[in-house]
Design a protein around this motif. Structure first.
Motif, short mmCIF file in Angstrom:
data_model
loop_
_atom_site.label_atom_id
_atom_site.label_comp_id
_atom_site.label_asym_id
_atom_site.label_seq_id
_atom_site.Cartn_x
_atom_site.Cartn_y
_atom_site.Cartn_z
N VAL A 10 11.30 34.16 25.87
CA VAL A 10 10.16 34.86 25.26
C VAL A 10 10.56 36.32 25.11
CG1 VAL A 10 7.73 35.46 25.51
CG2 VAL A 10 8.57 33.29 26.45
N TYR A 11 10.46 36.82 23.88
CA TYR A 11 10.70 38.25 23.64
C TYR A 11 9.37 38.98 23.72
CZ TYR A 11 15.30 37.13 21.59
OH TYR A 11 16.58 36.71 21.37
N GLY A 12 9.42 40.22 24.16
CA GLY A 12 8.22 41.07 24.17
C GLY A 12 7.34 40.79 25.37
N LYS A 18 4.48 39.21 21.75
CA LYS A 18 5.25 38.10 22.32
C LYS A 18 5.78 37.15 21.26
CE LYS A 18 4.03 37.04 27.04
NZ LYS A 18 3.28 36.18 27.92
N VAL A 19 7.08 36.82 21.35
CA VAL A 19 7.65 35.79 20.46
C VAL A 19 8.34 34.77 21.35
CG1 VAL A 19 9.30 35.30 18.61
CG2 VAL A 19 8.08 37.47 18.63
N GLU A 20 7.90 33.52 21.22
CA GLU A 20 8.54 32.48 22.01
C GLU A 20 9.69 31.91 21.17
OE1 GLU A 20 5.64 29.66 23.36
OE2 GLU A 20 7.09 28.71 24.71
N ALA A 21 10.90 32.43 21.38
CA ALA A 21 12.03 32.08 20.50
C ALA A 21 12.65 30.74 20.86
CB ALA A 21 13.08 33.17 20.55
N LEU A 22 12.66 30.40 22.15
CA LEU A 22 13.17 29.08 22.59
C LEU A 22 12.11 28.42 23.45
CD1 LEU A 22 16.87 29.97 23.61
CD2 LEU A 22 16.06 29.12 21.40
N GLY A 39 20.09 25.33 11.85
CA GLY A 39 18.67 25.63 11.69
C GLY A 39 18.49 26.71 10.65
N PHE A 40 17.26 26.82 10.14
CA PHE A 40 16.98 27.86 9.16
C PHE A 40 16.86 29.21 9.87
CE2 PHE A 40 15.16 24.16 6.74
CZ PHE A 40 16.08 24.22 5.70
N SER A 41 16.75 30.27 9.07
CA SER A 41 16.60 31.60 9.61
C SER A 41 15.35 31.69 10.49
CB SER A 41 16.50 32.57 8.43
OG SER A 41 16.42 33.86 8.92
N GLY A 42 15.51 32.28 11.66
CA GLY A 42 14.38 32.47 12.56
C GLY A 42 14.12 31.27 13.46
N ALA A 43 14.93 30.22 13.35
CA ALA A 43 14.71 29.00 14.15
C ALA A 43 15.01 29.22 15.64
CB ALA A 43 15.56 27.86 13.61
N GLY A 44 15.87 30.21 15.92
CA GLY A 44 16.22 30.48 17.32
C GLY A 44 17.69 30.28 17.64
N LYS A 45 18.52 30.13 16.61
CA LYS A 45 19.96 29.85 16.82
C LYS A 45 20.66 30.97 17.58
CE LYS A 45 20.90 29.64 12.42
NZ LYS A 45 19.59 29.97 11.82
N SER A 46 20.49 32.21 17.08
CA SER A 46 21.20 33.33 17.72
C SER A 46 20.73 33.48 19.16
CB SER A 46 20.93 34.64 16.99
OG SER A 46 21.36 34.52 15.68
N THR A 47 19.42 33.34 19.36
CA THR A 47 18.90 33.46 20.72
C THR A 47 19.54 32.39 21.60
OG1 THR A 47 16.82 34.24 19.79
CG2 THR A 47 16.77 33.50 22.07
N LEU A 48 19.62 31.19 21.08
CA LEU A 48 20.18 30.09 21.87
C LEU A 48 21.63 30.38 22.28
CD1 LEU A 48 19.84 26.32 21.01
CD2 LEU A 48 21.94 27.22 21.87
N ASP A 166 29.13 32.40 16.46
CA ASP A 166 27.83 32.80 15.92
C ASP A 166 27.96 33.00 14.42
OD1 ASP A 166 25.42 33.94 15.28
OD2 ASP A 166 25.49 35.50 16.81
N GLU A 167 27.60 32.00 13.63
CA GLU A 167 27.71 32.04 12.16
C GLU A 167 29.10 32.55 11.74
OE1 GLU A 167 25.49 30.99 9.97
OE2 GLU A 167 23.51 31.07 10.92
N ALA A 168 30.13 31.98 12.35
CA ALA A 168 31.48 32.53 12.22
C ALA A 168 32.05 32.49 10.81
CB ALA A 168 32.43 31.79 13.16
N1 LIG Z 1 15.16 41.15 20.22
C1 LIG Z 1 14.11 40.49 19.72
N2 LIG Z 1 12.85 40.90 19.95
C2 LIG Z 1 11.77 40.23 19.48
N3 LIG Z 1 11.87 39.10 18.76
C3 LIG Z 1 13.09 38.62 18.50
C4 LIG Z 1 14.27 39.27 18.96
N4 LIG Z 1 15.35 38.57 18.54
C5 LIG Z 1 14.87 37.52 17.85
N5 LIG Z 1 13.52 37.55 17.83
C6 LIG Z 1 12.62 36.54 17.21
O1 LIG Z 1 12.94 35.28 17.77
C7 LIG Z 1 12.90 34.26 16.78
C8 LIG Z 1 14.26 33.56 16.71
O2 LIG Z 1 15.20 34.49 16.23
P1 LIG Z 1 16.77 34.18 16.15
O3 LIG Z 1 17.46 35.43 15.67
O4 LIG Z 1 17.21 33.59 17.41
O5 LIG Z 1 16.80 33.06 14.99
P2 LIG Z 1 18.01 32.59 14.10
O6 LIG Z 1 17.82 31.13 13.89
O7 LIG Z 1 19.28 33.03 14.69
O8 LIG Z 1 17.74 33.35 12.73
P3 LIG Z 1 18.81 34.09 11.77
O9 LIG Z 1 19.69 33.00 11.24
O10 LIG Z 1 17.94 34.72 10.73
O11 LIG Z 1 19.51 35.09 12.64
C9 LIG Z 1 12.48 34.94 15.49
O12 LIG Z 1 11.10 34.80 15.35
C10 LIG Z 1 12.86 36.39 15.72
O13 LIG Z 1 12.04 37.25 14.98
#
Ligand SMILES: Nc1ncnc2c1ncn2[C@@H]1O[C@H](COP(=O)(O)OP(=O)(O)OP(=O)(O)O)[C@@H](O)[C@H]1O
Length: 342
Positions: A10-12, A18-22, A39-48, A166-168
């Motif tokens: 959870v971010y924030g 608050k954003v529940e990313a995973l 996954g599409f943009s914003g799905a949570g890949k980078s966070t994962l 990461d999106e290499a």
């Molecule tokens: N540092 C942060 N603070 C707050 N919210 C964040 C942060 N990083 C990511 N998020 C949010 O978490 C969610 C997942 O983001 P993430 O970057 O993991 O997705 P992604 O699949 O990698 O997208 P992309 O391909 O666009 O990078 C999104 O809603 C994003 O806005």
């Protein structure tokens, strides 16, 4: 080897931000496997992927590498463990004021390795990635593909067990992507490195991964071997990803043709051994049904033949049922398709 157990992020802090990313990620990657998360943009890949080496700390859950829970380690222990996890990035993250040699040497310098060891190791790695003649160049003198090769060499400097990508290849053109993927396969084969990659490109998954997980809204909605997920996608989002490379959309004129026909329409999917047998002609010979192929393709996935056909069947309904069973007994997947779902 790598296990994510019910990982939440959870971010924030305050409610509005608050954003529940995973939302409870479970993932298991075996040694030497190339595992892709799409996954599409914003799905949570980078966070994962950033939760795997704790660049982001999960809010809850476990990240286990060879049975060790990274979240339970002290700072010093974590530093040691991190040496076993290499990472490469979409934008390469090279130091522009340093030469290629110095970039690859950096993790070893930080680790306090002796000069002679560093020289030998960096030379060996640059030769492995095919850039031994570029040692004294600077990153800006290299192409994108070459920069990513430097990134790979740098990531391998500390002999990692796991490589995170990461999106290499997302910033690279198709033929450079192919050569970087070939190199990653060589990394796995020669160094037995386990690879976890995130991407939004299904062709990357098709070309290099053994297994795939599809992430949407912070949840893994589907996972399995690439051949299974590609041939039998279970969710709409997976189907839409698969469609980006295995286009099974039915053209309008064929939809009209199917609607105008009597009889039922079936999607017949076959893969591997079942492509070796003359399935349709055997079915037609054995049962009193008329088979008419409207649309389809036969292709190859990871060296395995794969067919996806839209077939109209006409005949007595009991005979059709027996014909379908005959095909299923030969490992084909047969599903009735309604006109609306075409
Ligand atoms: N540092 C942060 N603070 C707050 N919210 C964040 C942060 N990083 C990511 N998020 C949010 O978490 C969610 C997942 O983001 P993430 O970057 O993991 O997705 P992604 O699949 O990698 O997208 P992309 O391909 O666009 O990078 C999104 O809603 C994003 O806005």
């Amino acid at each position: 080897m790598l296990l994510l157990d019910n990982v939440h992020k959870v971010y924030g802090k305050n409610k509005e931000k608050k954003v529940e990313a995973l939302k409870g990620i479970n993932l298991s990657v075996n040694k030497g496997e190339i595992f892709g998360v799409v996954g599409f943009s914003g799905a949570g890949k980078s966070t994962l992927i950033r939760c795997v080496n704790l660049l982001e700390r999960p809010t809850s859950g476990k990240v286990l590498i060879n049975g060790v829970d990274l979240l339970s380690l002290s700072k010093k222990e974590l530093r040691q463990q991190r040496k076993k996890i290499g990472m490469i990035f979409q934008q390469y993250n090279l130091l522009h004021s340093k030469t290629i040699f110095q970039n690859v040497a950096m993790p070893l310098i930080l680790d306090g390795k002796p000069k002679q060891y560093i020289k030998e190791k960096v030379t060996e790695l640059l030769s492995f990635v095919g850039l031994e003649d570029r040692m004294s160049h600077y990153p800006e003198q290299l192409s994108g593909g070459q920069k990513q090769r430097v990134g790979i060499a740098r990531a391998l400097a500390t002999d990692p067990d796991i490589l995170l990508c990461d999106e290499a290849t997302s910033a690279l053109d198709p033929s450079t992507t192919e050569s970087v993927l070939d190199l990653l396969r060589k990394v796995r084969d020669e160094f037995e490195v386990t690879i976890l990659m995130i991407t939004h490109e299904m062709n990357v998954i098709r070309d290099i991964c053994d297994k795939v997980a599809v992430i949407e809204g912070g949840v893994i909605v589907e996972q399995g071997s690439v051949i299974d997920v590609f041939t039998e996608p279970k969710t709409g989002i997976t189907r839409s990803f698969v469609r980006t490379i295995l286009n099974d959309d039915t053209p309008h004129s064929i939809k009209e043709l199917i609607k105008a026909n009597s009889g039922k329409t079936y999607r017949i999917i076959f893969k591997g051994n079942s492509t070796n047998i003359p399935l349709l002609s055997d079915t037609a010979k054995n049962f009193s049904v008329d088979l008419n192929v409207f649309h389809g393709m036969i292709t190859e996935l990871q060296g395995i033949p794969f067919g996806n056909l839209l077939v109209n069947m006409n005949g007595d309904s009991e005979e059709i049922t027996r014909a379908i069973q005959f095909m299923k007994d030969r490992e084909a997947i047969v599903k009735e398709v309604t006109h609306d779902a075409l």
